[in-house]
Enzyme design. Structure first.
Site, PDB file in Angstrom:
ATOM      1  N   PHE A  54       0.866  -1.179   0.000  1.00 28.62           N
ATOM      2  CA  PHE A  54       0.000   0.000   0.000  1.00 28.62           C
ATOM      3  C   PHE A  54       0.900   1.226   0.000  1.00 28.62           C
ATOM      4  CE2 PHE A  54      -1.324  -3.462   2.823  1.00 28.62           C
ATOM      5  CZ  PHE A  54      -2.037  -4.130   1.842  1.00 28.62           C
ATOM      6  N   ASP A 110       1.915   4.324   0.677  1.00 31.13           N
ATOM      7  CA  ASP A 110       1.583   5.411   1.608  1.00 31.13           C
ATOM      8  C   ASP A 110       2.797   6.332   1.762  1.00 31.13           C
ATOM      9  OD1 ASP A 110       3.291   3.750   2.991  1.00 31.13           O
ATOM     10  OD2 ASP A 110       2.310   4.077   4.913  1.00 31.13           O
ATOM     11  N   ASP A 115       4.715  -5.619   3.593  1.00 29.24           N
ATOM     12  CA  ASP A 115       4.175  -4.288   3.884  1.00 29.24           C
ATOM     13  C   ASP A 115       4.022  -4.068   5.391  1.00 29.24           C
ATOM     14  OD1 ASP A 115       2.482  -1.799   2.717  1.00 29.24           O
ATOM     15  OD2 ASP A 115       1.552  -2.575   4.523  1.00 29.24           O
TER      16      ASP A 115
HETATM   17  N1  LIG Z   1       1.623   0.665   3.828  1.00 24.05           N
HETATM   18  C1  LIG Z   1       0.809   0.779   4.852  1.00 24.05           C
HETATM   19  N2  LIG Z   1       0.335   1.998   5.214  1.00 24.05           N
HETATM   20  C2  LIG Z   1      -0.490   2.076   6.263  1.00 24.05           C
HETATM   21  C3  LIG Z   1      -0.879   0.984   7.018  1.00 24.05           C
HETATM   22  C4  LIG Z   1      -1.750   1.450   8.011  1.00 24.05           C
HETATM   23  C5  LIG Z   1      -2.424   0.695   9.104  1.00 24.05           C
HETATM   24  N3  LIG Z   1      -2.699  -0.652   8.801  1.00 24.05           N
HETATM   25  C6  LIG Z   1      -3.186  -1.454   9.885  1.00 24.05           C
HETATM   26  C7  LIG Z   1      -3.412  -2.816   9.483  1.00 24.05           C
HETATM   27  C8  LIG Z   1      -2.870  -3.710  10.348  1.00 24.05           C
HETATM   28  C9  LIG Z   1      -2.043  -3.056  11.313  1.00 24.05           C
HETATM   29  O1  LIG Z   1      -2.325  -3.485  12.610  1.00 24.05           O
HETATM   30  C10 LIG Z   1      -2.223  -1.570  11.033  1.00 24.05           C
HETATM   31  O2  LIG Z   1      -2.793  -0.865  12.073  1.00 24.05           O
HETATM   32  C11 LIG Z   1      -1.847   2.822   7.839  1.00 24.05           C
HETATM   33  N4  LIG Z   1      -1.081   3.173   6.787  1.00 24.05           N
HETATM   34  C12 LIG Z   1      -0.761   4.506   6.278  1.00 24.05           C
HETATM   35  O3  LIG Z   1       0.298   5.026   7.067  1.00 24.05           O
HETATM   36  C13 LIG Z   1       0.188   6.471   7.090  1.00 24.05           C
HETATM   37  C14 LIG Z   1      -0.090   6.925   8.491  1.00 24.05           C
HETATM   38  O4  LIG Z   1       1.032   6.989   9.239  1.00 24.05           O
HETATM   39  P1  LIG Z   1       1.005   7.869  10.596  1.00 24.05           P
HETATM   40  O5  LIG Z   1       0.706   9.296  10.161  1.00 24.05           O
HETATM   41  O6  LIG Z   1       2.381   7.693  11.202  1.00 24.05           O
HETATM   42  O7  LIG Z   1      -0.069   7.290  11.445  1.00 24.05           O
HETATM   43  C15 LIG Z   1      -1.006   6.818   6.205  1.00 24.05           C
HETATM   44  O8  LIG Z   1      -0.594   7.012   4.873  1.00 24.05           O
HETATM   45  C16 LIG Z   1      -1.838   5.562   6.350  1.00 24.05           C
HETATM   46  O9  LIG Z   1      -2.769   5.436   5.295  1.00 24.05           O
HETATM   47  C17 LIG Z   1      -0.365  -0.312   6.658  1.00 24.05           C
HETATM   48  O10 LIG Z   1      -0.643  -1.357   7.249  1.00 24.05           O
HETATM   49  N5  LIG Z   1       0.472  -0.334   5.574  1.00 24.05           N
END
Ligand SMILES: Nc1nc2c(c(CN[C@H]3C=C[C@H](O)[C@@H]3O)cn2[C@@H]2O[C@H](COP(=O)(O)O)[C@@H](O)[C@H]2O)c(=O)[nH]1
Length: 306
Positions: A213, A215, A283
């Site tokens: 993903f 991000d 990821d």
């Molecule tokens: N690649 C990727 N990006 C992810 C996540 C997740 C949450 N996934 C949940 C699923 C299972 C786990 O237990 C996680 O809780 C959020 N994001 C992204 O991060 C950024 C936020 O950052 P900060 O501002 O520091 O909170 C924002 O772009 C957000 O969209 C992920 O898994 N992979």
């Protein structure tokens, strides 16, 4: 998600501001001997889960709003996930389609128990309305019906979501080419798969088609590992917290090269160590490393997609 994989590779092969360093990928893979540390979904213990359709509704709303937290330095994804969880525990109808259709900015803040306006709040409200309206119009108000319509196929679910909900159409134009990254649609599939442990609403026979993903955290970790190399002016912009324009070559390259680099990493691990690793596994590992490292500087783009 062949469209995501192919368009990310297309960008990586023409990229001028960001490079994927294959040697560093090999080094990283050898260093861990192909053993990607296993990170459990909800390792933070912040998500709502009741093993039923309300969890699906929760995850869909969560991923409709899962973008751009950084403009408020105290706001993170955790606040959104746990805020929606608490709201739902207090009032089981808080995320019903007819309620989603009508939330205002101040009501959304109150729902999340957030004391000030959220970043790009009007867009968050608009996207909530879009979700409520379209769930009501085409899926009897329930995200669970949307998931059922996809018949255990991740690719079909992503197609359905992007067809029905314009806010999830995470794409851009790069050198005249349409590039698909579908971050929030893909993460919704991964969240279902993780929460329901690959069963029930989380059963997807083609889960391996999902990419990472794209991000703003994972690219920062890949850069730190030396896998992504940025040209010096881009380094400067990121390290001085200057905003990167959405849809600019730089922004598309950062995201697409991240997807491509992890695809290459996964292929190498699977080939060299005879594994069946998924991009989702890599990821979650990289993301969890990134969010625990507060010192990492990440790119800042005002976007509803990530
Ligand atoms: N690649 C990727 N990006 C992810 C996540 C997740 C949450 N996934 C949940 C699923 C299972 C786990 O237990 C996680 O809780 C959020 N994001 C992204 O991060 C950024 C936020 O950052 P900060 O501002 O520091 O909170 C924002 O772009 C957000 O969209 C992920 O898994 N992979």
């Amino acid at each position: 998600m062949e469209a995501v994989r192919a368009s990310a590779a297309w960008v990586a092969s023409r990229s001028s501001h960001v490079k994927v360093d294959m040697l560093e990928i090999e080094k990283a893979v050898d260093k861990i001997q192909g053993n990607v540390p296993k990170v459990e979904w909800d390792f933070e213990g912040i998500h709502y889960f009741d093993n039923g359709p309300l969890t699906v509704q929760y995850l869909f709303v969560l991923d409709a709003l899962n973008f751009c937290f950084w403009p408020d330095k105290d706001l993170t994804y955790d606040n959104l996930a746990s805020g929606l969880k608490l709201a739902l525990e207090k009032d089981k109808s808080a995320l019903d389609a007819d309620r989603l259709k009508n939330y205002t900015g101040p009501q959304l803040r109150e729902l999340l128990n957030w004391p000030r306006p959220l970043p790009i709040e009007e867009e968050r409200v608009r996207l909530l309305h879009e979700v409520g309206l379209e769930l009501e119009r085409s899926f009897g108000g329930e995200a669970a019906n949307l998931v059922k319509s996809a018949g255990n196929s991740a690719a079909s679910l992503i197609e359905l979501i992007t067809r029905h909900f314009p806010g999830f159409r995470d794409h851009s134009l790069y050198k005249g080419h349409q590039v698909f990254l579908y971050k929030r649609a893909q993460i919704f599939v991964a969240d279902l798969w993780g929460a329901f442990k690959g069963e029930n609403y989380g059963q997807f026979d083609d889960i391996k088609s999902i990419t990472i993903f794209a991000d703003y955290i994972v690219p920062a970790v890949l850069r730190e590992l030396g896998i992504l190399k940025y040209e010096s002016s881009l380094c400067c912009s990121i390290d001085s917290n200057r905003e990167i324009v959405p849809g600019s070559e730089e922004e598309v390259e950062i995201r697409a090269c991240s997807v491509h680099a992890v695809e290459k990493m996964r292929e190498l691990i699977n080939k060299k160590f005879g594994k069946q690793l998924l991009s989702i596994d890599i990821d979650l590992w990289l993301w969890s490393v990134g969010v625990q490292n507060m010192a990492l500087s990440h790119h800042r783009t005002l976007s509803i997609y990530y």
